[in-house]
Enzyme design. Structure first.
Site, short mmCIF file in Angstrom:
data_model
loop_
_atom_site.label_atom_id
_atom_site.label_comp_id
_atom_site.label_asym_id
_atom_site.label_seq_id
_atom_site.Cartn_x
_atom_site.Cartn_y
_atom_site.Cartn_z
N ASP A 37 85.09 28.58 38.12
CA ASP A 37 83.82 28.69 38.85
C ASP A 37 82.80 29.48 38.03
OD1 ASP A 37 85.23 27.40 40.75
OD2 ASP A 37 85.25 29.04 42.21
N GLY A 38 83.28 30.50 37.34
CA GLY A 38 82.39 31.36 36.54
C GLY A 38 81.70 30.57 35.45
N GLU A 39 82.49 29.73 34.78
CA GLU A 39 81.95 28.92 33.71
C GLU A 39 80.89 27.96 34.25
OE1 GLU A 39 84.39 26.60 30.26
OE2 GLU A 39 85.45 28.08 31.50
N TYR A 40 81.20 27.35 35.40
CA TYR A 40 80.28 26.42 36.04
C TYR A 40 78.97 27.13 36.36
CZ TYR A 40 78.53 22.99 39.42
OH TYR A 40 77.76 22.07 40.08
N SER A 86 76.58 0.36 65.56
CA SER A 86 77.56 1.30 66.10
C SER A 86 78.88 0.56 66.30
CB SER A 86 77.05 1.92 67.39
OG SER A 86 76.79 0.92 68.32
N GLU A 117 90.66 3.46 59.10
CA GLU A 117 90.11 4.71 58.57
C GLU A 117 90.14 5.77 59.66
OE1 GLU A 117 86.13 3.47 57.57
OE2 GLU A 117 86.85 1.97 56.13
N LYS A 119 88.57 8.25 62.04
CA LYS A 119 87.19 8.30 62.50
C LYS A 119 86.73 9.75 62.45
CE LYS A 119 84.06 6.64 66.04
NZ LYS A 119 83.38 7.91 66.30
N ASP A 121 84.60 13.01 62.77
CA ASP A 121 83.67 13.46 63.80
C ASP A 121 82.56 14.26 63.14
OD1 ASP A 121 82.63 13.74 66.26
OD2 ASP A 121 84.11 15.18 67.00
N TYR A 232 82.10 5.14 53.94
CA TYR A 232 82.94 4.10 54.55
C TYR A 232 82.33 2.70 54.49
CZ TYR A 232 79.90 5.01 58.57
OH TYR A 232 78.82 5.19 59.38
N LYS A 320 89.77 5.33 70.02
CA LYS A 320 89.51 6.77 70.20
C LYS A 320 90.73 7.52 70.73
CE LYS A 320 85.55 8.30 70.62
NZ LYS A 320 84.14 8.08 70.90
N CYS A 414 93.49 49.44 85.33
CA CYS A 414 94.46 48.38 85.04
C CYS A 414 94.81 47.66 86.34
CB CYS A 414 95.71 48.98 84.41
SG CYS A 414 97.05 47.78 84.25
N CYS A 417 98.81 48.63 87.05
CA CYS A 417 99.30 49.98 87.34
C CYS A 417 98.20 50.92 87.84
CB CYS A 417 100.00 50.58 86.12
SG CYS A 417 98.85 51.04 84.82
N CYS A 432 94.90 49.17 78.67
CA CYS A 432 95.57 50.06 79.60
C CYS A 432 96.46 50.94 78.72
CB CYS A 432 96.42 49.25 80.56
SG CYS A 432 97.64 50.26 81.43
N CYS A 437 103.25 51.18 81.99
CA CYS A 437 102.67 50.13 82.85
C CYS A 437 103.64 48.95 82.89
CB CYS A 437 101.31 49.69 82.29
SG CYS A 437 100.65 48.22 83.07
O1 D41 Z 1 84.52 7.85 60.12
C1 D41 Z 1 83.62 7.38 60.80
N1 D41 Z 1 82.98 8.13 61.69
C2 D41 Z 1 83.21 5.94 60.67
C3 D41 Z 1 82.06 5.49 61.31
C4 D41 Z 1 83.95 5.03 59.89
N2 D41 Z 1 85.06 5.41 59.23
N3 D41 Z 1 83.58 3.74 59.81
C5 D41 Z 1 82.46 3.29 60.45
N4 D41 Z 1 82.12 1.99 60.33
C6 D41 Z 1 81.05 1.53 60.94
C7 D41 Z 1 80.68 0.08 60.80
C8 D41 Z 1 81.90 -0.79 60.93
C9 D41 Z 1 79.68 -0.34 61.84
C10 D41 Z 1 80.10 -0.12 59.46
C11 D41 Z 1 81.66 4.17 61.22
C12 D41 Z 1 80.51 3.62 61.83
N5 D41 Z 1 80.23 2.30 61.68
C13 D41 Z 1 79.57 4.38 62.64
N6 D41 Z 1 79.32 5.65 62.55
C14 D41 Z 1 78.39 6.00 63.44
C15 D41 Z 1 78.00 4.89 64.09
C16 D41 Z 1 78.74 3.86 63.58
#
Ligand code: D41
Length: 685
Positions: A37-40, A86, A117, A119, A121, A232, A320, A414, A417, A432, A437
C-alpha cells in the site's frame, strides 16, 4: 511556456497512470495485490504532483480521478440509451418451475440452461465507455432516466476508468455496462462505528450506506467510502459479441470488470433449485448482503426469442430469500440482568414471523442505543433477524406514531434484587453491582454448565432457574453435590432425567484448564482468551499468581482481560469457591502444551511459529478473515509477507479460487497451505 523536461515528465506520468491502473486492478478486481500500500501511495502522490503542475496531463481516465472532484450543487439527470429493466420476483420453488415451464413452452424445448447470480442488495448503476474511456455513470433511477454520478463512480476502485484491451486489441467503441454497487458487511460495520464516534446518523443497512455514499454531491466524500461494484450485464453495446450470458460475463471480465465469483453457469432447472438452497446456506458467510438469486436463460438467441414485457425481460427472474426484516409493535420494554450484572433492555414485541421464524423479543443493547435511535414503547419498529443471532430493532417507523408512545426510562434499581444500579464511567452499560443478585447467579451458572464450560448435559435454563429460586444452588460448588432426589423433585423432572443429570455432573468433574477458565465467566475472558491464558501459564497455580503485566504481554491479549483476571484471583471468596469445587471432586487438568513448543528451559512461554522467518504469499479469497488481517497476523508471527511467488517463497497460502500464483507455487515446489491449516497454525501461534 513549456518546461524543457515536459516530454520526460509526460512519459513519467503516462507510466505512472498505467502502473497505478494495473495495481488498482490487481488489488480491487482480482483481490491479489502485488505491491505494498505504501508503494502505491507514493506513486499516486507523485502523479498527483505532476498533474497539478501540468493539468493537461490530468485526463479523465487518470487514476488521480479516484480521489474525487469539485462538489456539485445538484445531480444532472440523463436517459439510459436503452431502459434498465427490472426483474420479476419469485418466492418459492413452484414459481421457478412455473417460470421454467413458460420459458420452455415459448422456446419449444426443454433443453434450457441457466446462469444464476447472487442477487446483490445494493444500488443498480450503468457505466458508459466511449472508445474505452469511462465517460458517464448513471443510477438506475426509474429505469428510463437516472442521475449522473460520473465523478462518484470514478472513486470506486473496482470501476475501470478505461477498458483493458483483450488479446486481439479491439475494444468496443461504445459500451454500457450494468452492475450493482455495494458496501461489504464488514466495511459497513466499520463505517457506522466511525459515524457513531463522530455523532453522525447511522446507516440502517449496507444498502442504504451504499446509496447514501453514491448519491453524494461531493465526490471526495464518496472516495472515502468503501464502495465496490460487481457487473452483471450490458446496455447498449457496439463492437461486443456474445452468444451467451456467461460468455458476455467472461468478456466483461477480460475488459477489466469485476464479476461475482459465486455466479454459476450451464445449470438445469433442478441444479438451479439446488444452487438456491446452497446460496441460502452460505449467505451468512458471504462478505456482502444478498437478498436472493437472479436466474437468467443463458443462450442469447433464446433471450431474443423470449423478449421483454413492459418492465422486465421474460428470460430472467429473481428468486428472493424470505425477508429478514419486518415491522411490528413494541408492546413493552423489559430489563434483563446478565451474568456480570449488566442490565439489558429487551423489546417485547407483538409476535411477528420473520423469514419463517416467530419473533417476540429483540435486543435493544443499552440505553445509549435506545436514545440514539429514539425507540419508544408502543412504537412500530423495523426488526431484523440475521442467522442465529438475537433479532435487533433497526429503527422506529416514526411516520406511524400516534402520540401514545412512551419514552423508556432505565430503572435505578435492579429488577431482580432491588439493589441500586450503577452506570460505570465511560461505559454504556448500567450494572447491578450486588454480587449475590439471583439473576446474576442464574446466568453465571448457565454459563458455567454450558458446552464450552463444564458441559453438564441436561442442566437446562429452566432447571437452573428453579434450583436458584429454591435456594438449592448458591454457588458453582453446590452443583457438584446435587443428588438424584433433589433433582427429581423439580418441576418437569423425573427419576430418569434426574439420574441423567447426576451422571452428567459426575462426568464433568474432570475438566481441562481451558474449559474451567471459560466456565468461571471472568469479564472479557471468553474461549479464545482462556486458551491464550492456558498456553502461557499451563496450570491454575501459575495463573493465580500472574501479574497484569505478564498477562498483558501475551500476544492477542488486552489490558481489560489482564485486569479482570488478576482481580478475580485476588478475591479471597473466589479462591475459596475454587477450593470448595475441588473438595467436591472437581479435577482441573493441566493444559497440554503444544508439541512444537520452544526448547525446554526457555523462560518465556512464547512458542516458535511455523511462520517465523518464512516468506509467505497470500492468494485467492479467504472466508474467515480478510487478507490484510491474515497478513498482519502472519507478520506478528515473524513472517515476511510478499506479493509474488518466486523461488524465495517458503509458503503459499491459497484461499478459494486461487489462480496463477498457486500454479506457479506448485511448479516451484513451494509449500501450499489452505485456509483451514492457516487458521490452525495462527491459533497455535
Ligand atoms: O445482483 C443484482 N442485484 C442483479 C440485478 C443481477 N445480478 N442481475 C440483474 N439483472 C437484471 C436484468 C436481467 C434485467 C438485466 C439485476 C437487475 N436486472 C436489476 N437490478 C435492479 C433492477 C434490475
Amino acid at each position: 511556456m513549456t518546461d524543457p523536461n515536459f516530454n520526460e515528465i509526460k512519459q513519467e506520468a503516462l507510466l505512472l497512470q498505467e502502473q497505478l491502473a494495473e495495481h488498482n486492478y490487481n488489488y480491487h478486481v482480482l483481490d491479489d495485490p502485488v505491491i505494498s500500500d505504501g508503494e502505491y501511495d507514493r506513486m499516486m502522490k507523485r502523479l498527483i504532483e505532476i498533474e497539478k503542475q501540468f493539468p493537461e496531463l490530468s485526463t479523465p481516465d487518470s487514476p488521480t480521478k479516484r480521489v474525487g472532484a469539485t462538489p456539485l450543487t445538484s445531480f444532472d439527470t440523463a436517459d439510459h440509451s436503452t431502459p434498465m429493466q427490472s426483474l420479476d420476483n419469485a418466492f418459492n420453488d413452484q414459481e421457478i418451475i412455473d417460470f421454467h415451464n413458460r420459458v420452455a413452452k415459448l422456446l419449444e424445448t426443454d433443453e434450457i440452461r441457466y446462469t444464476v447470480e447472487p442477487k446483490l442488495d445494493g444500488l443498480a448503476v450503468e457505466l458508459r465507455y466511449e472508445q474505452g474511456i469511462l465517460t458517464l455513470a448513471l443510477t438506475r433511477g426509474d429505469g428510463t432516466t437516472g442521475e449522473v454520478i460520473t465523478d462518484n463512480s470514478r472513486t470506486i476502485n473496482s470501476v475501470p476508468l478505461k477498458l483493458t484491451p483483450p488479446a486481439d486489441g479491439t475494444i468496443p467503441g461504445f459500451l454500457e455496462v450494468r452492475g450493482e454497487v455495494i458496501i461489504n458487511s464488514r466495511d459497513f460495520e466499520t463505517l457506522n462505528k466511525k459515524r457513531l464516534e463522530m455523532d453522525e446518523p447511522l446507516f440502517a443497512n449496507p444498502r442504504n450506506a451504499a446509496a447514501g455514499s453514491l448519491r453524494q454531491l461531493d465526490s471526495r466524500v464518496t472516495a472515502q467510502r468503501p464502495l465496490e461494484i460487481f457487473v452483471y450485464g450490458t446496455g447498449l453495446a457496439r463492437g461486443l459479441e456474445a452468444d451467451s450470458h456467461s460468455g458476455l460475463l467472461d468478456t466483461l471480465k477480460t475488459l477489466g470488470f469485476r464479476i461475482n465469483p459465486e455466479i454459476r453457469t450451464g445449470l438445469t432447472l433442478t441444479e438451479v433449485l439446488d444452487r438456491f438452497k446452497e446460496l441460502e446456506g452460505i449467505r451468512e458467510n458471504l462478505p456482502y448482503e444478498i437478498d436472493g438469486m437472479v436466474i437468467k436463460v443463458d443462450d442469447i438467441a433464446h433471450q431474443t426469442t423470449l423478449g421483454v414485457k413492459a418492465k422486465s425481460p421474460r428470460w430472467a427472474i429473481a428468486y428472493k430469500f424470505p425477508a429478514m426484516e419486518e415491522t411490528t409493535v413494541i408492546n413493552d420494554i423489559k430489563v434483563q440482568v446478565g451474568r456480570t450484572g449488566t442490565l439489558t433492555p429487551v423489546a417485547i414485541l407483538e409476535p411477528v414471523s420473520i423469514g419463517g421464524v416467530m419473533v417476540a423479543r429483540a435486543s435493544l443493547h443499552n440505553m445509549d442505543e435506545i436514545e440514539r435511535k429514539d425507540i419508544r414503547i408502543k412504537d412500530t419498529v423495523l426488526v431484523k433477524r440475521a442467522g442465529d443471532v438475537i433479532p435487533k430493532v433497526v429503527k422506529p417507523v416514526t411516520a406511524k406514531r400516534t402520540g401514545d408512545e412512551k419514552v423508556f426510562i432505565m430503572p435505578d434499581r435492579c429488577p431482580v434484587c432491588d439493589s441500586p444500579v450503577r452506570r460505570l464511567e465511560n461505559e454504556a452499560a448500567v450494572k447491578c453491582i450486588n454480587a449475590s443478585c439471583q439473576a446474576q447467579l442464574k446466568q453465571r451458572i448457565k454459563h458455567f454448565v454450558s458446552k464450552a464450560g463444564f458441559d453438564m448435559d441436561g442442566l437446562g435454563a429452566k432447571l437452573v432457574d428453579q434450583l436458584v429460586d429454591r435456594e438449592i444452588l448458591h454457588s458453582f460448588a453446590d452443583l457438584f453435590t446435587l443428588d438424584k432426589t433433589t433433582l427429581a423433585a423439580m418441576d418437569r423432572m423425573g427419576d430418569k432425567s434426574a439420574a441423567n443429570v447426576v451422571r452428567a455432573i459426575e462426568n464433568s468433574k474432570r475438566v481441562p484448564l481451558k474449559r474451567f477458565l471459560f466456565a468461571l465467566g471472568m469479564d472479557h475472558t471468553g474461549e479464545s482468551a482462556a486458551l491464550l491464558l492456558c498456553e502461557r501459564f499451563l496450570t491454575l497455580k501459575a495463573l493465580e499468581t500472574a501479574t497484569i503485566g505478564e498477562i498483558n504481554d501475551i500476544d492477542g491479549m488486552g489490558p481489560k482481560t489482564a485486569a479482570s483476571v488478576v482481580m478475580f484471583f485476588e478475591n479471597q471468596e473466589n479462591l475459596a469457591m475454587i477450593e470448595d469445587m475441588v473438595k467436591n471432586g472437581v479435577v482441573i487438568e493441566e493444559h497440554q502444551a503444544l508439541v512444537n513448543n520452544q526448547a525446554e528451559g526457555e523462560g518465556e512461554g512464547k512458542q516458535e511459529s511455523v511462520f517465523s522467518g518464512k516468506t509467505v504469499v497470500l492468494t485467492g479469497s479467504l472466508v474467515t478473515m480478510t487478507r490484510s488481517e491474515a497478513k498482519k497476523r502472519l507478520q506478528e508471527l515473524g513472517a515476511k509477507v510478499t506479493g509474488s511467488v518466486s523461488a524465495k517463497t517458503d509458503i503459499l497460502v491459497a484461499g478459494e479460487s486461487a489462480g496463477s500464483k498457486l500454479t506457479k507455487a506448485q511448479s516451484l515446489g513451494v509449500a501450499v497451505m489452505d485456509e483451514e491449516e492457516l487458521t490452525e497454525q495462527l491459533n497455535k501461534g
